[in-house]
Write an enzyme that holds these catalytic residues in place. Sequence first.
Site, PDB file in Angstrom:
ATOM      1  N   ASP A 141      59.067  44.398  61.773  1.00  0.00           N
ATOM      2  CA  ASP A 141      59.889  45.302  60.956  1.00  0.00           C
ATOM      3  C   ASP A 141      60.275  46.555  61.729  1.00  0.00           C
ATOM      4  OD1 ASP A 141      59.922  43.609  58.886  1.00  0.00           O
ATOM      5  OD2 ASP A 141      58.353  44.607  57.720  1.00  0.00           O
ATOM      6  N   LYS A 183      83.796  40.064  40.788  1.00  0.00           N
ATOM      7  CA  LYS A 183      83.404  39.204  41.907  1.00  0.00           C
ATOM      8  C   LYS A 183      82.257  39.883  42.644  1.00  0.00           C
ATOM      9  CE  LYS A 183      85.148  36.455  45.700  1.00  0.00           C
ATOM     10  NZ  LYS A 183      84.239  36.832  46.776  1.00  0.00           N
ATOM     11  N   GLU A 190      75.651  33.818  41.710  1.00  0.00           N
ATOM     12  CA  GLU A 190      75.693  34.708  42.865  1.00  0.00           C
ATOM     13  C   GLU A 190      74.431  35.575  42.828  1.00  0.00           C
ATOM     14  OE1 GLU A 190      78.269  34.261  44.850  1.00  0.00           O
ATOM     15  OE2 GLU A 190      78.376  36.062  46.095  1.00  0.00           O
ATOM     16  N   LYS A 198      91.462  41.141  44.739  1.00  0.00           N
ATOM     17  CA  LYS A 198      90.654  42.160  45.406  1.00  0.00           C
ATOM     18  C   LYS A 198      91.095  43.566  45.011  1.00  0.00           C
ATOM     19  CE  LYS A 198      88.149  39.330  47.903  1.00  0.00           C
ATOM     20  NZ  LYS A 198      88.027  39.237  49.329  1.00  0.00           N
ATOM     21  N   CYS A 222     104.144  35.869  77.980  1.00  0.00           N
ATOM     22  CA  CYS A 222     102.789  35.630  77.473  1.00  0.00           C
ATOM     23  C   CYS A 222     101.782  36.154  78.505  1.00  0.00           C
ATOM     24  CB  CYS A 222     102.606  34.122  77.268  1.00  0.00           C
ATOM     25  SG  CYS A 222     100.925  33.653  76.817  1.00  0.00           S
ATOM     26  N   CYS A 275     104.389  31.545  72.837  1.00  0.00           N
ATOM     27  CA  CYS A 275     104.298  30.890  74.131  1.00  0.00           C
ATOM     28  C   CYS A 275     104.262  29.392  73.825  1.00  0.00           C
ATOM     29  CB  CYS A 275     103.006  31.321  74.836  1.00  0.00           C
ATOM     30  SG  CYS A 275     102.616  30.336  76.292  1.00  0.00           S
TER      31      CYS A 275
HETATM   32  S1  IVH Z   1      84.198  31.548  40.551  1.00  0.00           S
HETATM   33  C1  IVH Z   1      85.230  28.750  44.050  1.00  0.00           C
HETATM   34  N1  IVH Z   1      83.223  33.853  39.896  1.00  0.00           N
HETATM   35  O1  IVH Z   1      82.857  34.004  45.425  1.00  0.00           O
HETATM   36  C2  IVH Z   1      84.872  28.337  42.712  1.00  0.00           C
HETATM   37  N2  IVH Z   1      82.908  33.151  42.137  1.00  0.00           N
HETATM   38  O2  IVH Z   1      84.988  33.254  47.308  1.00  0.00           O
HETATM   39  C3  IVH Z   1      84.969  29.371  41.657  1.00  0.00           C
HETATM   40  N3  IVH Z   1      81.666  34.733  43.518  1.00  0.00           N
HETATM   41  O3  IVH Z   1      81.432  31.018  46.499  1.00  0.00           O
HETATM   42  C4  IVH Z   1      84.188  30.573  41.963  1.00  0.00           C
HETATM   43  N4  IVH Z   1      81.352  36.262  41.961  1.00  0.00           N
HETATM   44  O4  IVH Z   1      79.893  32.523  45.202  1.00  0.00           O
HETATM   45  C5  IVH Z   1      83.374  32.965  40.885  1.00  0.00           C
HETATM   46  N5  IVH Z   1      82.431  35.885  39.129  1.00  0.00           N
HETATM   47  C6  IVH Z   1      82.563  35.003  40.112  1.00  0.00           C
HETATM   48  C7  IVH Z   1      82.043  35.236  41.402  1.00  0.00           C
HETATM   49  C8  IVH Z   1      82.239  34.271  42.389  1.00  0.00           C
HETATM   50  C9  IVH Z   1      81.129  35.935  43.222  1.00  0.00           C
HETATM   51  C10 IVH Z   1      81.610  34.054  44.825  1.00  0.00           C
HETATM   52  C11 IVH Z   1      81.168  32.625  44.711  1.00  0.00           C
HETATM   53  C12 IVH Z   1      82.096  31.828  45.558  1.00  0.00           C
HETATM   54  C13 IVH Z   1      82.867  32.889  46.263  1.00  0.00           C
HETATM   55  C14 IVH Z   1      84.281  32.392  46.489  1.00  0.00           C
END
Ligand code: IVH
Length: 677
Positions: free
Chosen positions: A39, A119, A177, A309, A403, A426
């Site tokens: 650590d 997310k 997650e 995002k 290039c 190129c």
């Molecule tokens: S739905 C791909 N909901 O984001 C199938 N994903 O970039 C539908 N993630 O591997 C995913 N929060 O682990 C979903 N509220 C959320 C999420 C979430 C985090 C992650 C998930 C996935 C990744 C895709």
Amino acid sequence: MEERSEIIEKYKKKIESLKKHNNFYYIKDKPKISDSDYDNLKKEIIILEKKYKFLKKFGTVNQIIGAPPSNKFLKIKHLQPMLSLSNAFNKEDMRDFIKKINNFLNLKNENLELLAEPKIDGISATLIYEKGNLIRGLSRGDGSIGEDILENLKTLFSIPKKINAKDVPELLEIRCEVYIGKKDFFKIKDNFANPRNAAGGSLRQKNSNETSKIPLKYFAYGFGAVKPMIFKNQSEFLKKIKKWNFSTNPLSETVNGLDQIETKHREIDKLRSTLDYDIDGLVYKVNNINLQKRLGNTSNSPRWAIAYKFSAEKAVTKIKNIAIQVGRTGAITPVAKVDPVNVGGVVVSNATLHNEEEIQRKDIRIGDTIIIQRAGDVIPQVVSVDISKRDKSSTKYMFPKKCLCGAETKKELSKSTNKQDAVRRCFKGYDCKFIAKEKLKHIVSKEAFNIDGLGKKVIEQFWDLNLIKEPSDIFRLDYKKIKKLEGWGELSINNLKKAIDKSKMISLDKFIYSIGIRHIGQENAKILSSFFGSIKGFTKLFESKSRKKTLVNLVDLDGIGETQVYSIDNFFSNITNTRIIKDLIDKLIIKNYAVKNNDGKFSNKKLMFTGGFKNMSRSEAKAITENNGGKVLGSISKKLDFLVVGDSKPTQKKIDQAKQLNIKIILEKDWNKILNS
Ligand code: IVH
């Protein structure tokens, strides 16, 4: 004051030592130092990294800490692939997402109900329950094969080990997650670079007692395999699993239409800093599960969901120089080398300038003060120039016409739009060593040969040492030489050998994708693979005469157009390219195209559509046909079994051509009948 070079030397030594001890700990299972010494070593490295930003370029400790080699856990195939999400960055992208869904489902701009959910920036995992008992827990892995981390997941107090309810399906797979709360992270922050890293490291400890020491939490957000399927929509699913004691995000909410999407987005963005977990946007998912099923997936991501995002973080800096990068398809990309600047927690020293036109349009010059932005894991971009801060002596930037390899570059005329391409290229293919190196990085990537332990950095290193100059060299590596290199021990070499050996057996579509021909992505590689059937068929492209004959037939394929045909022709017209691909084939076992569905309703049948269907879009009809074993062609030819004529505006010329060739003509309802027979 220590010299910069001394600090770098000290840092490198510590990193090497950490790697060595990781190896003892994770692979050999025989740690040589105590946990606290280990650590401390990690802490010292992190302190150095935080103090001296210039250490960033030597690769960050994030990649080493808590990331044990992946051969430690048992690998298990996912019941259903764990996909990624495509991204949206603004309202326009979201409008486009809704439009595409409407088109696919043949709807007229309806405001579908979407479920909005934060997310979480954590680590994805999947939990499998049989008759309500938690029997398996896997990491995402490469999306198709995950690692068995059940014991570690079980240490999360809030994950139900048993679901005590009558209405639980026989088989239930919960996608979630895993994260570490910001407050909890604060207590251990000296050991890790960020919360996500801490969660990942902890979840992948070989010793689950270690995992239990770090307070991990999770949110369940979706399902994988479920039998019988009892859920009708996403929001109902979340409600149900909450009842079953899963932790679900309280901020999830259904929304309707763009305005509500934007409002929800702003609302959560405002809350963002008050939440105890990191989020980088919202996921918007079609709420109706039936529609989700109809929409299905593209190669990597579902059509029914998108990650919207939050807007990018910005910072001001200065351009020190403009360098040129050559991509694997020959694209020349200008890159601004900037004074290192912290953009939302990440030190940035490179930013893309996209292409020549972009530089001209914004009149970007060396020495300029600029604003850069970084969103998610996307490469930082130059947004604008502050002309008031420009030096009087500055001159316009002249984009190089050659290039890095010295060859002339050119902007092509696009086959589809007839406009000049914005990107200069190129055209030397493997004859340009800069392109060749990028092609190699593509070949070893996850979606292609997927060779563990042979990533971009190793390719760079092996390239510089003349160990790998072209793809077939991967399969005749001089391991004796590698053994002498720093950081390569017997074990890591054995792992590399194994990974390379494993990759020798490859499916035809992955092989075609790996070659990295421009305009041939994963989807097109699949179409071509189904057309050629075997590598023998594919080799017809190598010789000029047979290539021309074959290429004529390719245009028949739905999805392959003039652009793709031109690009394939171009690639194999270069004799170095062809020789290199031949040499590679000699080293491989390439599996024939696996007919997806041999007893489907349209197996071994070739269909073509003209005119719109009443109840579904062309894309959906195509997807259904293919899922039922059929092939969909894009033009009339003798090979066709059925011409399917839809109600809305069929092309008379096609019908006439089909009649002339004695091809069976059927209507939408006949197609439906066959499907339901
Ligand atoms: S739905 C791909 N909901 O984001 C199938 N994903 O970039 C539908 N993630 O591997 C995913 N929060 O682990 C979903 N509220 C959320 C999420 C979430 C985090 C992650 C998930 C996935 C990744 C895709």
